[in-house]
Design a protein around this motif. Structure first.
Motif, PDB file in Angstrom:
ATOM      1  N   CYS A  64       0.586  -1.209   0.489  1.00 38.73           N
ATOM      2  CA  CYS A  64      -0.186  -0.474   0.257  1.00 38.73           C
ATOM      3  C   CYS A  64       0.808   1.151   0.049  1.00 38.73           C
ATOM      4  CB  CYS A  64      -0.371   0.172   1.035  1.00 38.73           C
ATOM      5  SG  CYS A  64      -2.418   1.239   1.351  1.00 38.73           S
ATOM      6  N   ASN A  65       1.639   1.596  -0.958  1.00 43.04           N
ATOM      7  CA  ASN A  65       2.381   3.173  -1.609  1.00 43.04           C
ATOM      8  C   ASN A  65       1.725   4.038  -0.879  1.00 43.04           C
ATOM      9  OD1 ASN A  65       3.792   1.285  -3.341  1.00 43.04           O
ATOM     10  ND2 ASN A  65       2.547   2.189  -4.650  1.00 43.04           N
ATOM     11  N   ASP A  66       0.462   4.205  -0.324  1.00 40.87           N
ATOM     12  CA  ASP A  66      -0.301   5.933   0.665  1.00 40.87           C
ATOM     13  C   ASP A  66      -0.223   5.230   1.627  1.00 40.87           C
ATOM     14  OD1 ASP A  66      -2.411   4.309  -0.692  1.00 40.87           O
ATOM     15  OD2 ASP A  66      -3.659   5.803  -1.984  1.00 40.87           O
ATOM     16  N   LYS A  67      -0.199   4.352   2.487  1.00 34.51           N
ATOM     17  CA  LYS A  67      -1.211   4.041   3.645  1.00 34.51           C
ATOM     18  C   LYS A  67      -0.697   4.826   4.912  1.00 34.51           C
ATOM     19  CE  LYS A  67       3.183   1.706   5.647  1.00 34.51           C
ATOM     20  NZ  LYS A  67       3.713   0.846   6.678  1.00 34.51           N
ATOM     21  N   LYS A  68       0.395   5.821   4.522  1.00 35.84           N
ATOM     22  CA  LYS A  68       0.683   7.064   5.853  1.00 35.84           C
ATOM     23  C   LYS A  68      -0.640   7.941   5.382  1.00 35.84           C
ATOM     24  CE  LYS A  68       3.926   5.574   7.627  1.00 35.84           C
ATOM     25  NZ  LYS A  68       4.166   4.828   9.541  1.00 35.84           N
ATOM     26  N   LYS A  69      -1.093   8.557   4.363  1.00 37.33           N
ATOM     27  CA  LYS A  69      -2.045   9.358   4.240  1.00 37.33           C
ATOM     28  C   LYS A  69      -3.934   9.017   4.326  1.00 37.33           C
ATOM     29  CE  LYS A  69      -4.777  11.100   0.309  1.00 37.33           C
ATOM     30  NZ  LYS A  69      -5.124  11.964  -1.087  1.00 37.33           N
ATOM     31  N   ILE A  70      -4.139   7.087   3.903  1.00 34.27           N
ATOM     32  CA  ILE A  70      -4.763   6.493   4.981  1.00 34.27           C
ATOM     33  C   ILE A  70      -4.926   6.503   5.706  1.00 34.27           C
ATOM     34  CG2 ILE A  70      -6.055   4.143   4.405  1.00 34.27           C
ATOM     35  CD1 ILE A  70      -4.605   3.996   1.736  1.00 34.27           C
ATOM     36  N   GLU A  71      -3.739   6.178   6.465  1.00 32.59           N
ATOM     37  CA  GLU A  71      -3.943   6.020   8.250  1.00 32.59           C
ATOM     38  C   GLU A  71      -4.254   6.739   9.243  1.00 32.59           C
ATOM     39  OE1 GLU A  71       0.133   2.442   9.272  1.00 32.59           O
ATOM     40  OE2 GLU A  71       0.777   4.632   8.732  1.00 32.59           O
ATOM     41  N   LYS A  72      -3.882   8.502   8.544  1.00 30.81           N
ATOM     42  CA  LYS A  72      -3.666   9.756   9.067  1.00 30.81           C
ATOM     43  C   LYS A  72      -5.371   9.388   9.251  1.00 30.81           C
ATOM     44  CE  LYS A  72      -2.177  14.130   8.909  1.00 30.81           C
ATOM     45  NZ  LYS A  72      -3.481  14.967   8.404  1.00 30.81           N
ATOM     46  N   GLU A  73      -5.986   9.505   7.645  1.00 32.39           N
ATOM     47  CA  GLU A  73      -7.506   9.920   7.711  1.00 32.39           C
ATOM     48  C   GLU A  73      -7.906   9.000   8.351  1.00 32.39           C
ATOM     49  OE1 GLU A  73     -10.962  10.478   4.051  1.00 32.39           O
ATOM     50  OE2 GLU A  73      -8.443   9.899   3.712  1.00 32.39           O
ATOM     51  N   ILE A  74      -7.808   7.687   8.255  1.00 30.70           N
ATOM     52  CA  ILE A  74      -8.966   7.127   9.027  1.00 30.70           C
ATOM     53  C   ILE A  74      -8.553   7.388  10.836  1.00 30.70           C
ATOM     54  CG2 ILE A  74      -9.597   4.611   9.950  1.00 30.70           C
ATOM     55  CD1 ILE A  74      -8.589   3.862   7.206  1.00 30.70           C
ATOM     56  N   SER A  75      -7.455   7.234  11.326  1.00 30.75           N
ATOM     57  CA  SER A  75      -7.348   7.197  12.546  1.00 30.75           C
ATOM     58  C   SER A  75      -8.176   8.754  13.121  1.00 30.75           C
ATOM     59  CB  SER A  75      -5.525   7.191  13.068  1.00 30.75           C
ATOM     60  OG  SER A  75      -4.860   6.634  12.525  1.00 30.75           O
ATOM     61  N   GLU A  76      -8.146   9.721  12.486  1.00 32.60           N
ATOM     62  CA  GLU A  76      -8.816  10.983  12.483  1.00 32.60           C
ATOM     63  C   GLU A  76     -10.426  10.456  12.765  1.00 32.60           C
ATOM     64  OE1 GLU A  76      -7.724  13.970   9.461  1.00 32.60           O
ATOM     65  OE2 GLU A  76      -5.123  14.137  10.771  1.00 32.60           O
ATOM     66  N   LYS A  77     -10.953   9.514  11.910  1.00 32.03           N
ATOM     67  CA  LYS A  77     -11.919   9.381  11.917  1.00 32.03           C
ATOM     68  C   LYS A  77     -12.267   9.100  13.438  1.00 32.03           C
ATOM     69  CE  LYS A  77     -14.770   9.494   8.487  1.00 32.03           C
ATOM     70  NZ  LYS A  77     -15.269  10.238   7.297  1.00 32.03           N
ATOM     71  N   ILE A  78     -11.736   7.491  13.684  1.00 32.58           N
ATOM     72  CA  ILE A  78     -11.988   7.165  14.379  1.00 32.58           C
ATOM     73  C   ILE A  78     -11.835   7.812  16.095  1.00 32.58           C
ATOM     74  CG2 ILE A  78     -12.691   5.577  12.829  1.00 32.58           C
ATOM     75  CD1 ILE A  78     -10.657   3.011  14.032  1.00 32.58           C
ATOM     76  N   SER A  79     -11.049   8.168  16.116  1.00 36.49           N
ATOM     77  CA  SER A  79     -10.299   8.049  17.207  1.00 36.49           C
ATOM     78  C   SER A  79      -9.247   7.580  17.518  1.00 36.49           C
ATOM     79  CB  SER A  79     -11.590   8.700  18.547  1.00 36.49           C
ATOM     80  OG  SER A  79     -11.897   9.753  17.203  1.00 36.49           O
ATOM     81  N   HIS A  80      -8.125   6.529  17.203  1.00 33.15           N
ATOM     82  CA  HIS A  80      -7.046   5.378  17.403  1.00 33.15           C
ATOM     83  C   HIS A  80      -6.778   5.949  16.418  1.00 33.15           C
ATOM     84  CE1 HIS A  80     -11.334   4.021  19.301  1.00 33.15           C
ATOM     85  NE2 HIS A  80     -10.626   3.241  19.844  1.00 33.15           N
ATOM     86  N   VAL A  81      -4.851   5.409  16.854  1.00 30.32           N
ATOM     87  CA  VAL A  81      -4.296   5.169  16.212  1.00 30.32           C
ATOM     88  C   VAL A  81      -4.801   3.699  15.233  1.00 30.32           C
ATOM     89  CG1 VAL A  81      -1.772   4.521  15.981  1.00 30.32           C
ATOM     90  CG2 VAL A  81      -2.385   6.510  17.888  1.00 30.32           C
ATOM     91  N   VAL A  82      -4.411   4.054  13.867  1.00 29.81           N
ATOM     92  CA  VAL A  82      -4.366   2.674  13.187  1.00 29.81           C
ATOM     93  C   VAL A  82      -3.054   2.489  12.295  1.00 29.81           C
ATOM     94  CG1 VAL A  82      -6.976   2.988  12.699  1.00 29.81           C
ATOM     95  CG2 VAL A  82      -5.697   3.985  11.555  1.00 29.81           C
ATOM     96  N   LYS A  83      -2.786   1.105  11.997  1.00 25.58           N
ATOM     97  CA  LYS A  83      -1.887   1.038  11.288  1.00 25.58           C
ATOM     98  C   LYS A  83      -2.193   0.102  10.391  1.00 25.58           C
ATOM     99  CE  LYS A  83       2.283   1.895  14.270  1.00 25.58           C
ATOM    100  NZ  LYS A  83       3.324   1.627  15.513  1.00 25.58           N
ATOM    101  N   ILE A  84      -1.599   0.477   8.719  1.00 27.82           N
ATOM    102  CA  ILE A  84      -1.273  -0.512   8.226  1.00 27.82           C
ATOM    103  C   ILE A  84      -0.496  -1.483   7.458  1.00 27.82           C
ATOM    104  CG2 ILE A  84      -1.974  -1.387   5.553  1.00 27.82           C
ATOM    105  CD1 ILE A  84      -3.750   1.323   6.134  1.00 27.82           C
ATOM    106  N   LEU A  85      -0.049  -2.203   7.749  1.00 28.15           N
ATOM    107  CA  LEU A  85       0.901  -3.211   7.728  1.00 28.15           C
ATOM    108  C   LEU A  85       1.048  -4.765   6.830  1.00 28.15           C
ATOM    109  CD1 LEU A  85       1.534  -3.816  11.762  1.00 28.15           C
ATOM    110  CD2 LEU A  85       2.835  -2.654   9.922  1.00 28.15           C
ATOM    111  N   PRO A  86       1.513  -3.970   5.382  1.00 29.42           N
ATOM    112  CA  PRO A  86       1.607  -4.668   4.695  1.00 29.42           C
ATOM    113  C   PRO A  86       2.455  -6.128   4.923  1.00 29.42           C
ATOM    114  CG  PRO A  86       2.205  -2.724   3.463  1.00 29.42           C
ATOM    115  CD  PRO A  86       1.629  -3.096   5.522  1.00 29.42           C
ATOM    116  N   ILE A  87       2.361  -6.986   5.281  1.00 29.03           N
ATOM    117  CA  ILE A  87       2.600  -8.289   5.581  1.00 29.03           C
ATOM    118  C   ILE A  87       4.121  -8.320   4.887  1.00 29.03           C
ATOM    119  CG2 ILE A  87       2.394  -9.876   3.506  1.00 29.03           C
ATOM    120  CD1 ILE A  87       2.718 -11.010   7.361  1.00 29.03           C
ATOM    121  N   HIS A  88       4.956  -7.857   4.166  1.00 33.49           N
ATOM    122  CA  HIS A  88       6.001  -7.704   3.604  1.00 33.49           C
ATOM    123  C   HIS A  88       7.187  -6.802   4.584  1.00 33.49           C
ATOM    124  CE1 HIS A  88       4.511  -4.919   1.061  1.00 33.49           C
ATOM    125  NE2 HIS A  88       6.308  -4.488   1.263  1.00 33.49           N
TER     126      HIS A  88
END
Length: 136
Positions: free
Chosen positions: A111-135
């Motif tokens: 996921c090349n844009d994971k930081k952007k997605i993480e930031k947006e979802i973290s703000e929306k659900i008020s939790h720290v979220v991380k997307i971890l591609p298995i590799h």
């Protein structure tokens, strides 16, 4: 060991490496039926709780590009929150966790844009979220 279980084991070991005490496949009751949290963690130093959901299918040749899949991740984190809400009021919450601090979502791909997605979802659900591609 099947690929899904292997991915859960890797994610659990990573959480332990970061100081979390973990338990895998933590069951809980839904309104209708049962479910489980892939990995639940608690860091005694920081007093933070962690929920890890792992998705796996196919082998490395089938890994997909999760870039530009914001809707997929929003739904995945929303489902994780539903699981948490059922778990925290259930009998299997023997630790009496009330607050969830962080959610990790492990995916088989990149996921090349994971930081952007993480930031947006973290703000929306008020939790720290991380997307971890298995590799990674």
């Amino acid at each position: 060991m099947s690929e899904p279980m292997a991915i859960e084991s890797i994610a659990e070991e990573y959480a332990k490496f970061l100081g979390y005490l973990t338990e895998a496949r933590v069951p809980f009751k839904l309104n209708k039926g049962n479910s489980d949290i892939d990995i639940l963690g608690f860091n005694p130093k920081t007093k933070r709780t962690l929920l890890i959901e792992c998705k796996a299918w196919g082998g490395p040749s089938e890994y997909r590009n999760f870039s530009k899949r914001k809707k997929f991740f929003k739904n995945a984190f929303k489902e994780a929150m539903v699981k948490w809400n059922h778990f925290k009021i259930g009998r299997t919450n023997r630790w009496n966790f009330k607050k969830l601090n962080e959610i990790w979502f492990v995916v088989p791909g990149y996921c090349n844009d994971k930081k952007k997605i993480e930031k947006e979802i973290s703000e929306k659900i008020s939790h720290v979220v991380k997307i971890l591609p298995i590799h990674e």
